[in-house]
Each structure stands twice: as structure tokens, then as C-alpha cells.
Design an enzyme around this catalytic site. Sequence first.
Site, short mmCIF file in Angstrom:
data_model
loop_
_atom_site.label_atom_id
_atom_site.label_comp_id
_atom_site.label_asym_id
_atom_site.label_seq_id
_atom_site.Cartn_x
_atom_site.Cartn_y
_atom_site.Cartn_z
N CYS A 256 39.66 12.51 31.61
CA CYS A 256 40.48 13.65 31.21
C CYS A 256 40.61 13.72 29.69
O CYS A 256 40.74 14.79 29.11
CB CYS A 256 41.84 13.57 31.87
SG CYS A 256 41.78 13.65 33.67
N CYS A 504 33.07 12.98 13.24
CA CYS A 504 33.17 13.29 14.66
C CYS A 504 34.63 13.08 15.07
O CYS A 504 35.51 13.03 14.23
CB CYS A 504 32.22 12.43 15.49
SG CYS A 504 32.67 10.68 15.50
#
Lengths: 540, 119
Positions: A256, A504
Site C-alpha cells: 500500500c 527519486c
Amino acid sequence: MMVPPDPPLAAPPSAANGSLALGLPPADAYTPANLPPESISRYSRQLLLPVFGPTRQIALSSSRALIIGCGGLGCPAALYLGAAGVGHLALADRPGDVVEVTNLHRQVGHTTDRVGVEKAESLAIAVRAINPLVNVTVVDGSAFAGGDRPGGATAEALVAAYDVVLDCTDNVAARYLINDACVLGGVPLVAGAAVGTDGQLTVYNWEASAVDVARPPTGSPATPVVGTLLPPRKSSRVCLRCVFPVPPPPSCVGSCDTAGVLGPVPGVIGVLQALEAIKVLATPAAVAAAPDDPAAPAPGVPLPPSGAAAAAGLTVLARRMLLFDGADGAFTTVTLRPARPDCAVCSPARTVTSTAGVDYAAWARGKPRAATAAPPVAVAAEGAAAAVPRSTDVDTASGAPAAPAGSCSVVPFQPSALPPHLPPAWRLPADAFAATYFTPAGAAATLLVDVRPAAQYQLCAVPGSVNVPVDGFAAAVPDLATRLIGGKDAGEGAAAIRRMVIVCRRGNQSRVAVAAARGAGVEAVDIIGGLAAWPGFPAY
Amino acid sequence: MTRVTVRFAGGLELLVGGRKRVDVHLPPAPSATAVGVGGGGAPPPPPAPAPAVVGDLIAHVRAEVITERHDAFATAADAGVRPGILVLINDVDWELEGTTAAALADGDVVSFISTLHGG
Ligand SMILES: [Zn+2]
């Protein structure tokens, strides 16, 4: 002949004082010894249900349940199990796992003002507020989260104190550990999972009755489980390893945290976990029958009751799996195989006889022998890998791209999938870089390449950065390189030399990209810790 | 030619462009087409086509249906699928039907479901 009407009755006393004043017995004189008057009122709507009723309520109210994981699944499961009146509800989570703002859209047992509170403590507050009749305790979840604590109880010893365990965790290692503990400890296991818009649910280590697994007719004859010379087992008590003997490659495991999830999806599965747990617990021991499988758990371990619940109209989801497609609004229930003759933990041929000493985290990464596996030094150095594994760490350690929902890359089982270790000179601290980037000279001298997936870049990004997702980064390096030597956006008289800085989300994929750029002759650098370490960047 | 419906779930649909159901026309198994090449005399009776099996379907899906990250579905060397994928034939675990050797008939629904671990 007309019957004369009865004379009107006096109004019944509504309070204990009233009944005592009238010389009548107290309220508990009217109820069974183990179903006090406050329970009659609180649970009246389920007591009225013919398939449930007082017998099952008494069984439920004298039972003990353990919920492992107090997140998107554990919150609804605990709220409903507590509201229904389970006797003792134990809540476990990783020590130090606290409520975060990003949890609140789905972890509905927590509140905004409990951000920062340990999740198990926060959820215990919520359950107690609903139902003070339940004994709610918080237990240390370390034993279910990876390593053994020296001198601590094994996971199987801990679960053996409960009548049912609900696996509400979020990672592969914990799920196999909890499965093994429940098999070895002789406890039924209600296992739920959810990612994105999909959910799955089944009950392991519970004898499925013939009714439970009535197969639809098919054209093919039933064949025994292949790949073994062992005889088929009579038991319908399957475990996770019977169905999935080998864990999936880490790169194929969505979480998740990285893949996203719609809040009601784990909500649906967590509520259904509570329902299955109630069905398991409300099976009175008096009507439970022992299974006939000689291959059942270790000697001396009490066996969970078998298909008694089904006989009375409550059918536990054993040897079946419920699949929920929240995007389509569709439920499917499928029939699973019987117990595996060569199951590593629940068969007579078992090789796992204790969870102690098994490095489940390493095993889930595809490295059965932890001693021979190279430790993820680069990851640990960034503080991403704590002693307690969590799904994001597994992803990080695998080096899997932070790809969209549940997607898979093809780098399974390879230690080389770890992000490359870069020399310090190739890496910049986020705070120092951010300070220089937001100056005119700094921005002009920098080509900031954000290698996150496009969906995350659209969510939030550093002004002036360009998005080249890591999957296609290597192919894009030549084009990016042309912009370094003064492309059309460099401007007249601007510094011709621009530095490529790669960022990132957490500083793992950027290392992959830096290695690719350097391989193509571009002296790129990356940001340590990624945007998660960038001062003021929104957390997600 | 066997016509089956293939379902993808649990994230595997992302390997086929987000499609959750794909109708597949499975070509006859090689063993069926290889029969009947003998010459001379009366023509041999048409061979009974060997029924396609799930193993054929997996190879076909990997080669013709999957559009990316093929090894996340099955590796080329592997007869089955990668670990963590539940295979169902008409909503029944394929272990009950013979796994890769299970015969397929027109109208069968074969589901490939990646197990979930999130919460
Ligand atoms: Zn098993």
C-alpha cells in the site's frame, strides 16, 4: 361467548431500584450466569439472530483473539470484533510503528489527534471507547515482525494463548512467519490482504467441512496434488504454505505504501476478517469435533474445532478464498486444494518445526539461508532497514522500481537487484543541495532529473525538474546528455555546463539511474535519501 | 482451436495493459497437428485433436498475451507460473484439476491471480 379482557397490568419497573423497591429480584436474576444484563442489551441485535443467539455469544465473550497489524485491515477488524463482544482482544504491531497522517484515509481506528501514538495503543483506545466490556490488551509484536528476541517467547508460543489469530500485516515475511506460528501453535488463522482495489481473504488451519468445499462439477477428473509421492492427506486443514509453498519474488509484491490503496478496500477485507473470526470463535467447544487427520499439528497441541460451525449454519471460509475486486464491485469465492502432502510446516513431512532461528525476511527475499546472503549494506547505511522488516523495506532491499499499483519487474531473487553502492563523491545531501538549487545560479547549473513513476511526479515535484521514470531512464540518457551542454533552454550566455542531478522518492532508484548515466559517460550524481529527505517536500 | 477466457487479477492485469478478461483462441496442440503424415493408400482418418491443456495456455499467454515483464507471469524455462500466482480453472484451484496437464474445453475460464500481501 365473549372473553372478558384482562385487567390492565402495572407498568414493569424499569430500574433496579424500582425492582428492589417492589421486592423483585435484580436484573441479573433473569439472565444466564455468563450473559449479564448489560450484554443482553448491548448484543441484543445479534442475540436475536437465530444462527447466532446466546450460546454463540457466550462462546465469543469467553474467547481470546489476537490481531497482528493495526493498520488498514487491523483497524476495522478490531473495531468489529470488539463491538461484537469478543472476550479478550489483543492488539500487536511493530514497536515504534506510530500513526501517521498518511494512514488515516483507511486506518479508521486512529484519529488525527493520535498521530504519533503507537498504532496498537491508538487502536486499543478506539475499541475500549466502543465496548468497555472487552478486555483489550496491547502486546509486543516484535516476535511477528522478523527476528527473535533473545530469551523471548517464540511466535508459536505467543499465538498458542489465543483462540484465533487475524493476520492483518502488510508483508510477505510476516505472513509466512504467522502462518507457521499458527500451525505449530494449533491456532486458526484468518488471513486478509489488500492492495490497490483488490482484496483477498481466507481462513487457514481450520478444518473445512464437506459442505464448505463442495466442488462445482467440472469436466476434468480430480487429480491428487502433483509433484509428490506422498499419499493425499485426509485433512482439509490447509495452511498458507499448502497453497503457496514458495513466496513470490520481492519485485512482484505490491504494498500500500508504494502501490497505493483505496481506503474502503482493506476496510471491506478487515470487516470480513472480523466476521470469519466471530464464526470461528462462536463455535462452542462442546460441539467441536476433532479432525481425523493424522498429519495435523504437533503432538500435544490442542486442535481447533472443526466444521461444527457449518453444521449450524455458519460456514467458515476454510479451504476457500474470497477475492474482492473493488474496481468492478465483484466478489468471487474459489475452492482451494486440500492439505499438501509435502507441506513444509503442516504435513508429517514438515521441515519447519519451530519459527525460532528462521530468517523469514531473508527467505521472503528469496534467500533461504541468511548466513550466505550478503547483507544489504547500502540500504542499512541509509537507515531504511531496521531490525523489523516492513513492506517498504522489502521493496527497497529488492531494488524493485517504485512502480505503479502492484506491478512487477523482472529482477527476482537476485542480490544484484540491490541498488548499486555509489562512492560518496557521487552523492549529495538533500538539504545542502536544495539550498543551492533554489538560487538562480544553482538552478541554471543543474539539470534535475526525477526518476519516480509519472503518477508520483504529478502528485508533487520540485519546480524545474524533469520526469524520466527509471524504467526508461537508460534509453533517455543520450537525449538528456544533449541538454547538459547548453540546449535551447540554456539561454544566451548562460553557463554551458550543467550538472545532472538525479532524485527519486527515497534514494534507491536514483542510484540505479546514476549508475546507468555514468555507464553512458554522463557524470551524474544523486540525492541521498531522495525527496523523502528533501526539506519541506510533501510527505506521501 | 479451443476458446477460453483468461482472467487476470491481483495486479497481473497490469502485464496485459490493464485488461482483466481476455478471450483466447488456443491453437491446436502440436501433438495434434503432427499426427497423420503417413502416405499411400486410403487417407488416414482425421486424427482426434489432442485437447489443449493449461500448460499450453500458459505458454501461449506468456508469448502472445502478456505485453510486458513476461517473467513476472512465468519464466520461459518454467512449466508453470511464477511463485505467488494462484491458478484457477472455473474458479477451482488447478491443483485439483491436474495443474499444467488439465485439459481445457471451450468456454472454460482460467484465472491467474497474484496473491496480495498488503494491508
Ligand atoms: Zn500446509
